[in-house]
Design an enzyme around this catalytic site. Structure first.
Site, mmCIF file in Angstrom:
data_model
loop_
_atom_site.group_PDB
_atom_site.id
_atom_site.type_symbol
_atom_site.label_atom_id
_atom_site.label_comp_id
_atom_site.label_asym_id
_atom_site.label_seq_id
_atom_site.Cartn_x
_atom_site.Cartn_y
_atom_site.Cartn_z
ATOM 1 N N THR A 141 0.417 -1.303 0.081
ATOM 2 C CA THR A 141 -0.421 0.183 -0.094
ATOM 3 C C THR A 141 1.237 1.267 0.342
ATOM 4 O O THR A 141 1.854 1.332 0.788
ATOM 5 C CB THR A 141 -0.699 0.042 1.567
ATOM 6 O OG1 THR A 141 -0.918 1.046 1.348
ATOM 7 C CG2 THR A 141 -0.138 -0.785 2.579
ATOM 8 N N ASP A 142 0.359 2.574 -0.741
ATOM 9 C CA ASP A 142 0.963 3.346 -0.193
ATOM 10 C C ASP A 142 0.570 4.067 1.334
ATOM 11 O O ASP A 142 1.529 5.255 1.441
ATOM 12 C CB ASP A 142 0.265 4.498 -1.614
ATOM 13 C CG ASP A 142 -1.386 4.794 -0.849
ATOM 14 O OD1 ASP A 142 -1.450 4.516 -0.398
ATOM 15 O OD2 ASP A 142 -1.472 5.821 -1.697
ATOM 16 N N GLU A 143 -0.039 3.792 1.913
ATOM 17 C CA GLU A 143 0.136 3.539 3.367
ATOM 18 C C GLU A 143 2.155 3.789 3.787
ATOM 19 O O GLU A 143 2.233 4.462 5.310
ATOM 20 C CB GLU A 143 -1.000 3.304 4.077
ATOM 21 C CG GLU A 143 -2.149 3.469 3.096
ATOM 22 C CD GLU A 143 -3.681 3.133 4.839
ATOM 23 O OE1 GLU A 143 -3.617 3.327 5.698
ATOM 24 O OE2 GLU A 143 -4.832 3.140 3.482
ATOM 25 N N TYR A 166 -1.897 -0.661 10.749
ATOM 26 C CA TYR A 166 -1.726 -1.027 9.539
ATOM 27 C C TYR A 166 -0.292 -0.971 8.479
ATOM 28 O O TYR A 166 -0.359 -2.028 8.248
ATOM 29 C CB TYR A 166 -2.999 -1.044 8.691
ATOM 30 C CG TYR A 166 -2.831 -1.112 7.434
ATOM 31 C CD1 TYR A 166 -3.663 -2.346 7.060
ATOM 32 C CD2 TYR A 166 -3.047 -0.545 6.540
ATOM 33 C CE1 TYR A 166 -3.352 -2.258 5.994
ATOM 34 C CE2 TYR A 166 -2.953 -0.751 5.422
ATOM 35 C CZ TYR A 166 -2.942 -2.160 4.741
ATOM 36 O OH TYR A 166 -3.472 -2.043 3.546
ATOM 37 N N LYS A 170 2.319 -3.163 6.886
ATOM 38 C CA LYS A 170 2.728 -4.109 5.862
ATOM 39 C C LYS A 170 4.421 -3.247 5.070
ATOM 40 O O LYS A 170 4.487 -4.334 4.744
ATOM 41 C CB LYS A 170 1.850 -2.648 4.634
ATOM 42 C CG LYS A 170 0.094 -3.479 5.238
ATOM 43 C CD LYS A 170 0.351 -4.655 4.466
ATOM 44 C CE LYS A 170 -0.135 -4.524 3.014
ATOM 45 N NZ LYS A 170 0.240 -5.833 2.190
HETATM 46 P P1 NAD Z 1 -9.487 -7.572 2.096
HETATM 47 O O1 NAD Z 1 -9.447 -6.999 3.612
HETATM 48 O O2 NAD Z 1 -10.673 -7.209 1.303
HETATM 49 O O3 NAD Z 1 -9.165 -9.290 1.969
HETATM 50 C C1 NAD Z 1 -7.753 -9.867 2.531
HETATM 51 C C2 NAD Z 1 -8.245 -11.339 2.602
HETATM 52 O O4 NAD Z 1 -7.041 -12.096 3.313
HETATM 53 C C3 NAD Z 1 -9.493 -11.479 3.328
HETATM 54 O O5 NAD Z 1 -10.013 -12.878 2.301
HETATM 55 C C4 NAD Z 1 -9.044 -12.501 3.910
HETATM 56 O O6 NAD Z 1 -10.285 -13.392 4.792
HETATM 57 C C5 NAD Z 1 -7.679 -12.896 3.797
HETATM 58 N N1 NAD Z 1 -7.218 -13.403 5.568
HETATM 59 C C6 NAD Z 1 -6.575 -12.350 6.086
HETATM 60 N N2 NAD Z 1 -5.829 -12.983 7.311
HETATM 61 C C7 NAD Z 1 -5.450 -13.874 6.535
HETATM 62 C C8 NAD Z 1 -4.723 -15.056 6.765
HETATM 63 N N3 NAD Z 1 -3.766 -14.881 7.739
HETATM 64 N N4 NAD Z 1 -4.357 -16.113 5.738
HETATM 65 C C9 NAD Z 1 -5.382 -16.351 4.521
HETATM 66 N N5 NAD Z 1 -5.706 -15.351 4.322
HETATM 67 C C10 NAD Z 1 -6.171 -14.637 4.720
HETATM 68 O O7 NAD Z 1 -8.512 -7.011 1.541
HETATM 69 P P2 NAD Z 1 -8.288 -6.400 0.471
HETATM 70 O O8 NAD Z 1 -8.437 -4.386 0.113
HETATM 71 O O9 NAD Z 1 -8.497 -6.622 -0.797
HETATM 72 O O10 NAD Z 1 -6.368 -6.123 0.158
HETATM 73 C C11 NAD Z 1 -5.703 -7.084 -0.266
HETATM 74 C C12 NAD Z 1 -4.072 -6.037 -0.244
HETATM 75 O O11 NAD Z 1 -4.976 -5.112 -1.050
HETATM 76 C C13 NAD Z 1 -3.468 -6.367 1.796
HETATM 77 O O12 NAD Z 1 -2.822 -6.936 1.315
HETATM 78 C C14 NAD Z 1 -3.721 -5.014 1.526
HETATM 79 O O13 NAD Z 1 -2.496 -4.196 1.998
HETATM 80 C C15 NAD Z 1 -3.789 -3.691 -0.179
HETATM 81 N N6 NAD Z 1 -3.923 -3.168 -0.020
HETATM 82 C C16 NAD Z 1 -5.512 -2.617 -0.302
HETATM 83 C C17 NAD Z 1 -5.379 -1.300 -0.366
HETATM 84 C C18 NAD Z 1 -7.224 -1.256 -0.606
HETATM 85 O O14 NAD Z 1 -7.263 0.438 -0.626
HETATM 86 N N7 NAD Z 1 -8.229 -2.219 -0.715
HETATM 87 C C19 NAD Z 1 -4.890 -0.660 -1.663
HETATM 88 C C20 NAD Z 1 -3.565 -0.776 -1.717
HETATM 89 C C21 NAD Z 1 -3.085 -2.243 -1.452
#
Ligand code: NAD
Length: 340
Positions: A141-143, A166, A170
Protein backbone atom coordinates in the site's frame (compact mmCIF):
# COMPACT_ATOMS: atom_id res chain seq x y z
CA UNK A 1 2.94 -17.19 -20.02
CA UNK A 2 2.67 -20.14 -22.37
CA UNK A 3 3.01 -23.42 -20.53
CA UNK A 4 0.53 -24.72 -17.95
CA UNK A 5 1.56 -23.59 -14.53
CA UNK A 6 0.15 -23.15 -11.06
CA UNK A 7 0.12 -19.94 -9.11
CA UNK A 8 -0.64 -19.46 -5.44
CA UNK A 9 -2.88 -16.51 -4.71
CA UNK A 10 -3.36 -15.58 -1.07
CA UNK A 11 -6.33 -13.64 0.24
CA UNK A 12 -8.29 -14.18 -2.97
CA UNK A 13 -11.66 -14.11 -1.20
CA UNK A 14 -11.13 -10.47 -0.27
CA UNK A 15 -11.87 -7.34 -2.27
CA UNK A 16 -8.86 -6.96 -4.57
CA UNK A 17 -7.90 -10.65 -4.66
CA UNK A 18 -11.34 -11.76 -5.86
CA UNK A 19 -11.40 -9.10 -8.58
CA UNK A 20 -7.89 -10.16 -9.56
CA UNK A 21 -8.68 -13.90 -9.79
CA UNK A 22 -11.66 -13.18 -12.03
CA UNK A 23 -9.50 -10.96 -14.25
CA UNK A 24 -6.56 -13.37 -14.31
CA UNK A 25 -8.54 -16.54 -15.12
CA UNK A 26 -10.26 -14.64 -17.92
CA UNK A 27 -6.94 -13.57 -19.38
CA UNK A 28 -4.77 -16.67 -18.89
CA UNK A 29 -6.55 -19.86 -19.84
CA UNK A 30 -3.57 -22.11 -19.20
CA UNK A 31 -2.74 -21.11 -15.67
CA UNK A 32 -4.11 -22.85 -12.60
CA UNK A 33 -4.83 -20.73 -9.56
CA UNK A 34 -4.90 -22.00 -6.00
CA UNK A 35 -6.54 -19.46 -3.72
CA UNK A 36 -5.43 -19.78 -0.09
CA UNK A 37 -7.68 -17.73 2.17
CA UNK A 38 -8.47 -17.99 5.87
CA UNK A 39 -11.92 -16.53 5.34
CA UNK A 40 -11.63 -13.99 8.11
CA UNK A 41 -14.58 -11.62 8.52
CA UNK A 42 -13.20 -9.88 5.38
CA UNK A 43 -13.15 -12.98 3.16
CA UNK A 44 -16.31 -13.74 1.24
CA UNK A 45 -16.62 -16.83 -0.95
CA UNK A 46 -19.58 -15.28 -2.76
CA UNK A 47 -17.04 -12.80 -4.22
CA UNK A 48 -15.83 -15.77 -6.30
CA UNK A 49 -19.13 -17.22 -7.45
CA UNK A 50 -18.48 -16.32 -11.11
CA UNK A 51 -15.39 -18.53 -11.23
CA UNK A 52 -15.93 -21.18 -8.55
CA UNK A 53 -16.52 -23.89 -11.18
CA UNK A 54 -13.64 -22.85 -13.44
CA UNK A 55 -11.43 -25.91 -13.97
CA UNK A 56 -8.33 -23.77 -13.47
CA UNK A 57 -9.41 -22.64 -10.01
CA UNK A 58 -9.12 -24.26 -6.60
CA UNK A 59 -10.00 -22.83 -3.22
CA UNK A 60 -8.17 -23.82 -0.03
CA UNK A 61 -9.36 -22.52 3.32
CA UNK A 62 -6.33 -21.89 5.48
CA UNK A 63 -3.93 -19.48 7.11
CA UNK A 64 -0.80 -18.11 5.45
CA UNK A 65 0.87 -18.44 8.88
CA UNK A 66 0.33 -22.24 8.83
CA UNK A 67 3.76 -23.52 7.78
CA UNK A 68 2.85 -27.16 7.20
CA UNK A 69 -0.21 -26.26 5.14
CA UNK A 70 1.72 -23.83 2.91
CA UNK A 71 4.55 -26.36 2.50
CA UNK A 72 2.12 -29.09 1.50
CA UNK A 73 0.49 -26.75 -1.05
CA UNK A 74 3.89 -26.03 -2.61
CA UNK A 75 4.62 -29.78 -2.79
CA UNK A 76 1.27 -30.63 -4.32
CA UNK A 77 1.04 -27.81 -6.84
CA UNK A 78 4.67 -26.97 -7.62
CA UNK A 79 3.83 -23.27 -7.76
CA UNK A 80 5.77 -21.16 -10.24
CA UNK A 81 4.51 -17.93 -8.72
CA UNK A 82 2.92 -16.40 -5.66
CA UNK A 83 0.70 -13.33 -5.74
CA UNK A 84 0.25 -12.29 -2.16
CA UNK A 85 -2.86 -10.28 -1.25
CA UNK A 86 -3.75 -11.79 2.14
CA UNK A 87 -3.66 -9.21 4.88
CA UNK A 88 -5.59 -7.58 7.63
CA UNK A 89 -6.44 -4.41 5.75
CA UNK A 90 -8.67 -2.07 7.76
CA UNK A 91 -6.87 0.80 9.50
CA UNK A 92 -9.63 1.28 12.12
CA UNK A 93 -9.35 -2.39 13.17
CA UNK A 94 -5.57 -2.04 13.44
CA UNK A 95 -6.04 0.77 15.94
CA UNK A 96 -8.30 -1.37 18.15
CA UNK A 97 -6.68 -4.82 17.65
CA UNK A 98 -3.22 -4.64 16.12
CA UNK A 99 -2.25 -8.25 16.99
CA UNK A 100 -3.82 -9.86 13.94
CA UNK A 101 -2.08 -7.29 11.73
CA UNK A 102 1.32 -8.28 13.03
CA UNK A 103 0.57 -12.00 12.74
CA UNK A 104 -0.86 -12.03 9.24
CA UNK A 105 0.86 -9.09 7.59
CA UNK A 106 4.31 -9.56 9.07
CA UNK A 107 4.68 -13.20 10.11
CA UNK A 108 2.40 -14.51 7.37
CA UNK A 109 4.36 -12.74 4.64
CA UNK A 110 7.63 -14.03 6.09
CA UNK A 111 6.23 -17.57 6.24
CA UNK A 112 5.15 -17.56 2.59
CA UNK A 113 8.44 -16.08 1.40
CA UNK A 114 10.51 -18.45 3.45
CA UNK A 115 8.67 -21.49 2.12
CA UNK A 116 8.90 -20.20 -1.46
CA UNK A 117 12.64 -19.73 -0.93
CA UNK A 118 13.09 -23.25 0.40
CA UNK A 119 11.07 -24.64 -2.50
CA UNK A 120 12.60 -22.55 -5.31
CA UNK A 121 16.19 -21.77 -4.24
CA UNK A 122 19.21 -24.07 -4.09
CA UNK A 123 21.34 -21.50 -2.23
CA UNK A 124 21.51 -17.70 -2.06
CA UNK A 125 21.34 -16.36 -5.63
CA UNK A 126 21.07 -19.87 -7.10
CA UNK A 127 17.61 -20.99 -8.14
CA UNK A 128 16.87 -24.70 -8.47
CA UNK A 129 16.83 -25.93 -12.06
CA UNK A 130 13.56 -25.07 -13.74
CA UNK A 131 12.66 -22.58 -10.99
CA UNK A 132 14.73 -19.66 -12.31
CA UNK A 133 11.74 -17.52 -13.31
CA UNK A 134 9.49 -18.27 -10.35
CA UNK A 135 8.33 -15.02 -8.87
CA UNK A 136 6.86 -13.75 -5.59
CA UNK A 137 4.69 -10.65 -6.04
CA UNK A 138 3.87 -8.80 -2.86
CA UNK A 139 0.87 -6.45 -2.84
CA UNK A 140 1.34 -3.46 -0.61
CA UNK A 141 0.00 0.00 0.00
CA UNK A 142 1.00 3.65 -0.36
CA UNK A 143 0.24 4.06 3.35
CA UNK A 144 3.79 2.83 4.10
CA UNK A 145 5.05 6.26 3.01
CA UNK A 146 3.14 8.11 5.73
CA UNK A 147 1.30 11.30 5.04
CA UNK A 148 1.72 14.23 2.63
CA UNK A 149 0.93 17.92 3.03
CA UNK A 150 -1.00 19.79 0.32
CA UNK A 151 1.65 19.12 -2.35
CA UNK A 152 4.09 16.41 -3.39
CA UNK A 153 3.68 12.79 -4.50
CA UNK A 154 4.91 9.44 -3.21
CA UNK A 155 7.58 7.97 -5.47
CA UNK A 156 9.30 4.61 -5.07
CA UNK A 157 12.14 6.53 -3.39
CA UNK A 158 10.01 8.24 -0.74
CA UNK A 159 11.29 7.15 2.69
CA UNK A 160 8.97 4.85 4.61
CA UNK A 161 7.15 6.55 7.50
CA UNK A 162 4.12 4.42 8.40
CA UNK A 163 1.76 5.98 10.93
CA UNK A 164 -0.84 3.33 11.80
CA UNK A 165 -0.38 -0.25 13.05
CA UNK A 166 -1.78 -1.33 9.65
CA UNK A 167 0.72 0.65 7.59
CA UNK A 168 3.55 -0.30 9.98
CA UNK A 169 2.73 -3.99 9.51
CA UNK A 170 2.64 -3.57 5.72
CA UNK A 171 5.92 -1.61 5.80
CA UNK A 172 7.48 -4.44 7.81
CA UNK A 173 6.32 -6.99 5.27
CA UNK A 174 7.73 -4.87 2.43
CA UNK A 175 11.10 -4.83 4.18
CA UNK A 176 11.08 -8.60 4.63
CA UNK A 177 10.32 -9.03 0.92
CA UNK A 178 13.12 -6.60 0.06
CA UNK A 179 15.57 -8.49 2.27
CA UNK A 180 14.82 -11.78 0.48
CA UNK A 181 15.91 -10.14 -2.76
CA UNK A 182 19.09 -8.61 -1.37
CA UNK A 183 20.11 -11.54 0.84
CA UNK A 184 18.94 -14.57 -1.11
CA UNK A 185 18.54 -13.22 -4.63
CA UNK A 186 14.88 -14.23 -4.69
CA UNK A 187 12.79 -13.05 -7.62
CA UNK A 188 10.47 -10.67 -5.77
CA UNK A 189 8.49 -7.63 -6.88
CA UNK A 190 6.43 -5.32 -4.65
CA UNK A 191 3.60 -3.03 -5.70
CA UNK A 192 2.47 -0.12 -3.52
CA UNK A 193 -0.98 1.02 -4.47
CA UNK A 194 -3.27 3.85 -3.46
CA UNK A 195 -6.84 3.43 -2.16
CA UNK A 196 -8.90 1.06 -4.27
CA UNK A 197 -12.64 1.16 -4.82
CA UNK A 198 -15.08 -0.87 -6.88
CA UNK A 199 -17.19 -4.03 -6.67
CA UNK A 200 -16.78 -6.56 -3.84
CA UNK A 201 -15.23 -4.29 -1.24
CA UNK A 202 -16.12 -5.09 2.37
CA UNK A 203 -19.08 -3.19 3.83
CA UNK A 204 -16.85 -1.61 6.50
CA UNK A 205 -14.90 0.53 3.99
CA UNK A 206 -15.67 4.18 3.15
CA UNK A 207 -17.41 3.95 -0.23
CA UNK A 208 -19.67 0.93 0.50
CA UNK A 209 -20.56 2.57 3.83
CA UNK A 210 -21.57 5.84 2.17
CA UNK A 211 -23.78 4.06 -0.39
CA UNK A 212 -25.38 1.69 2.14
CA UNK A 213 -26.14 4.36 4.74
CA UNK A 214 -27.45 6.71 2.07
CA UNK A 215 -30.03 4.31 0.66
CA UNK A 216 -31.08 3.14 4.13
CA UNK A 217 -31.89 6.74 5.08
CA UNK A 218 -29.18 6.75 7.78
CA UNK A 219 -26.51 9.30 8.68
CA UNK A 220 -23.51 9.14 6.34
CA UNK A 221 -20.50 9.39 8.69
CA UNK A 222 -17.48 11.38 7.51
CA UNK A 223 -14.38 11.62 9.68
CA UNK A 224 -13.26 15.06 10.93
CA UNK A 225 -13.88 17.83 8.40
CA UNK A 226 -13.91 15.46 5.43
CA UNK A 227 -10.82 17.09 3.97
CA UNK A 228 -8.53 14.02 4.09
CA UNK A 229 -7.34 13.22 0.59
CA UNK A 230 -6.75 9.81 -0.98
CA UNK A 231 -5.68 8.93 -4.51
CA UNK A 232 -8.53 6.65 -5.65
CA UNK A 233 -7.95 3.80 -8.08
CA UNK A 234 -10.64 1.62 -9.63
CA UNK A 235 -9.89 -1.96 -8.61
CA UNK A 236 -9.75 -3.32 -12.20
CA UNK A 237 -7.00 -0.80 -13.00
CA UNK A 238 -5.09 -2.10 -9.99
CA UNK A 239 -5.53 -5.69 -11.22
CA UNK A 240 -3.96 -4.75 -14.56
CA UNK A 241 -1.04 -3.11 -12.78
CA UNK A 242 -0.48 -6.19 -10.62
CA UNK A 243 -0.55 -8.43 -13.68
CA UNK A 244 2.00 -6.24 -15.49
CA UNK A 245 4.28 -6.14 -12.46
CA UNK A 246 4.00 -9.93 -12.12
CA UNK A 247 4.68 -10.64 -15.80
CA UNK A 248 7.08 -7.87 -16.72
CA UNK A 249 8.35 -6.14 -13.56
CA UNK A 250 12.04 -6.22 -12.80
CA UNK A 251 13.13 -8.49 -9.94
CA UNK A 252 13.80 -6.63 -6.72
CA UNK A 253 11.93 -3.51 -7.86
CA UNK A 254 8.92 -1.81 -6.36
CA UNK A 255 6.20 -0.13 -8.43
CA UNK A 256 3.79 2.52 -7.20
CA UNK A 257 0.28 2.21 -8.65
CA UNK A 258 -2.17 5.10 -8.51
CA UNK A 259 -4.63 6.77 -10.81
CA UNK A 260 -3.97 10.51 -10.31
CA UNK A 261 -7.43 10.80 -8.84
CA UNK A 262 -6.98 12.72 -5.64
CA UNK A 263 -10.32 13.32 -3.99
CA UNK A 264 -11.24 14.26 -0.44
CA UNK A 265 -13.73 12.25 1.61
CA UNK A 266 -16.39 14.94 1.55
CA UNK A 267 -16.19 15.19 -2.25
CA UNK A 268 -16.62 11.41 -2.47
CA UNK A 269 -19.71 11.46 -0.26
CA UNK A 270 -21.18 14.38 -2.20
CA UNK A 271 -20.44 12.74 -5.54
CA UNK A 272 -22.18 9.52 -4.47
CA UNK A 273 -25.13 11.51 -3.13
CA UNK A 274 -25.43 13.34 -6.46
CA UNK A 275 -25.48 10.05 -8.38
CA UNK A 276 -28.12 8.65 -6.02
CA UNK A 277 -30.21 11.83 -6.36
CA UNK A 278 -30.36 11.06 -10.08
CA UNK A 279 -30.81 7.28 -10.11
CA UNK A 280 -32.66 6.74 -6.80
CA UNK A 281 -34.39 10.08 -6.18
CA UNK A 282 -36.03 10.58 -2.79
CA UNK A 283 -37.90 13.56 -1.34
CA UNK A 284 -34.75 15.04 0.25
CA UNK A 285 -31.25 15.30 -1.15
CA UNK A 286 -28.98 12.46 0.03
CA UNK A 287 -26.27 14.98 0.95
CA UNK A 288 -28.46 16.14 3.85
CA UNK A 289 -27.61 12.80 5.52
CA UNK A 290 -23.85 13.60 5.63
CA UNK A 291 -22.70 13.96 9.25
CA UNK A 292 -19.20 14.75 10.43
CA UNK A 293 -17.96 12.41 13.17
CA UNK A 294 -14.93 12.40 15.50
CA UNK A 295 -11.77 11.94 13.46
CA UNK A 296 -9.75 8.70 13.37
CA UNK A 297 -6.72 9.01 15.70
CA UNK A 298 -3.55 9.68 13.72
CA UNK A 299 -5.56 10.15 10.52
CA UNK A 300 -3.10 10.75 7.66
CA UNK A 301 -4.01 13.95 5.79
CA UNK A 302 -3.11 13.14 2.21
CA UNK A 303 -1.82 10.28 0.05
CA UNK A 304 -0.97 10.75 -3.62
CA UNK A 305 0.99 8.50 -5.94
CA UNK A 306 3.48 9.23 -8.66
CA UNK A 307 2.91 6.21 -10.94
CA UNK A 308 5.31 7.30 -13.69
CA UNK A 309 7.64 4.32 -13.13
CA UNK A 310 5.01 1.65 -13.87
CA UNK A 311 3.56 3.84 -16.64
CA UNK A 312 6.90 4.41 -18.39
CA UNK A 313 8.59 1.07 -17.75
CA UNK A 314 5.66 -1.35 -17.95
CA UNK A 315 3.14 0.62 -20.01
CA UNK A 316 0.42 0.73 -17.33
CA UNK A 317 -2.22 3.42 -17.35
CA UNK A 318 -5.40 3.80 -15.30
CA UNK A 319 -8.45 3.52 -17.56
CA UNK A 320 -11.04 4.91 -15.16
CA UNK A 321 -11.27 8.39 -13.73
CA UNK A 322 -12.89 8.61 -10.29
CA UNK A 323 -16.08 9.95 -11.86
CA UNK A 324 -16.46 7.04 -14.34
CA UNK A 325 -15.44 4.38 -11.82
CA UNK A 326 -17.69 5.62 -9.04
CA UNK A 327 -20.77 5.43 -11.26
CA UNK A 328 -20.14 1.70 -11.96
CA UNK A 329 -19.39 1.20 -8.29
CA UNK A 330 -22.62 2.80 -7.06
CA UNK A 331 -24.60 0.67 -9.51
CA UNK A 332 -22.90 -2.50 -8.26
CA UNK A 333 -23.63 -1.76 -4.59
CA UNK A 334 -27.22 -0.79 -5.31
CA UNK A 335 -27.67 -4.26 -6.80
CA UNK A 336 -26.07 -5.81 -3.74
CA UNK A 337 -27.88 -3.82 -1.05
CA UNK A 338 -31.27 -3.69 -2.74
CA UNK A 339 -31.24 -7.50 -3.21
CA UNK A 340 -31.09 -7.97 0.59
P1 NAD B 1 -9.51 -7.52 2.20
O1 NAD B 1 -9.49 -7.22 3.67
O2 NAD B 1 -10.74 -7.23 1.42
O3 NAD B 1 -9.13 -9.04 1.95
C1 NAD B 1 -8.12 -9.71 2.65
C2 NAD B 1 -8.30 -11.20 2.44
O4 NAD B 1 -7.22 -11.87 3.12
C3 NAD B 1 -9.60 -11.76 3.02
O5 NAD B 1 -10.20 -12.62 2.08
C4 NAD B 1 -9.14 -12.52 4.26
O6 NAD B 1 -9.97 -13.65 4.56
C5 NAD B 1 -7.75 -12.96 3.85
N1 NAD B 1 -6.87 -13.20 5.00
C6 NAD B 1 -6.68 -12.39 6.08
N2 NAD B 1 -5.81 -12.97 6.92
C7 NAD B 1 -5.43 -14.16 6.36
C8 NAD B 1 -4.52 -15.18 6.74
N3 NAD B 1 -3.85 -15.13 7.91
N4 NAD B 1 -4.36 -16.24 5.93
C9 NAD B 1 -5.04 -16.32 4.73
N5 NAD B 1 -5.92 -15.38 4.34
C10 NAD B 1 -6.10 -14.31 5.13
O7 NAD B 1 -8.25 -6.73 1.61
P2 NAD B 1 -8.08 -6.01 0.19
O8 NAD B 1 -8.63 -4.65 0.28
O9 NAD B 1 -8.54 -6.93 -0.88
O10 NAD B 1 -6.49 -5.87 0.15
C11 NAD B 1 -5.68 -6.88 -0.43
C12 NAD B 1 -4.23 -6.47 -0.33
O11 NAD B 1 -4.04 -5.23 -1.01
C13 NAD B 1 -3.75 -6.25 1.10
O12 NAD B 1 -2.44 -6.74 1.20
C14 NAD B 1 -3.78 -4.74 1.26
O13 NAD B 1 -2.80 -4.32 2.19
C15 NAD B 1 -3.43 -4.29 -0.14
N6 NAD B 1 -3.94 -2.97 -0.53
C16 NAD B 1 -5.26 -2.67 -0.40
C17 NAD B 1 -5.73 -1.44 -0.80
C18 NAD B 1 -7.19 -1.08 -0.71
O14 NAD B 1 -7.53 0.07 -0.97
N7 NAD B 1 -8.08 -2.01 -0.40
C19 NAD B 1 -4.84 -0.50 -1.34
C20 NAD B 1 -3.49 -0.84 -1.47
C21 NAD B 1 -3.07 -2.08 -1.07
Amino acid sequence: MNKKQSILITGGAGFIGSNFIDFFLGKYKKTKIVNLDKLTYAGELSNLKEIENNKNYQFVKGDICDTSLVQSLFKTHNFSGVIHFAAESHVDNSIKNPDAFINTNVYGTFNLLNIAKAYWMEAPYIAKEGFEYNRFLHISTDEVYGTLEETGLFTENTPYAPNSPYSASKASSDFIVRSYYHTYGMNVVTTNCSNNYGPKQHDEKLIPTIIRKAIKGQDIPIYGDGKNIRDWLYVKDHCEGIDLAFQKGKAGETYNIGGKNERNNLYIAEQICEILDKIRPQTTQYSEQIKFVKDRPGHDFRYAIDASKIENELGWKAKESFETGILKTVEWYLNKYEEK
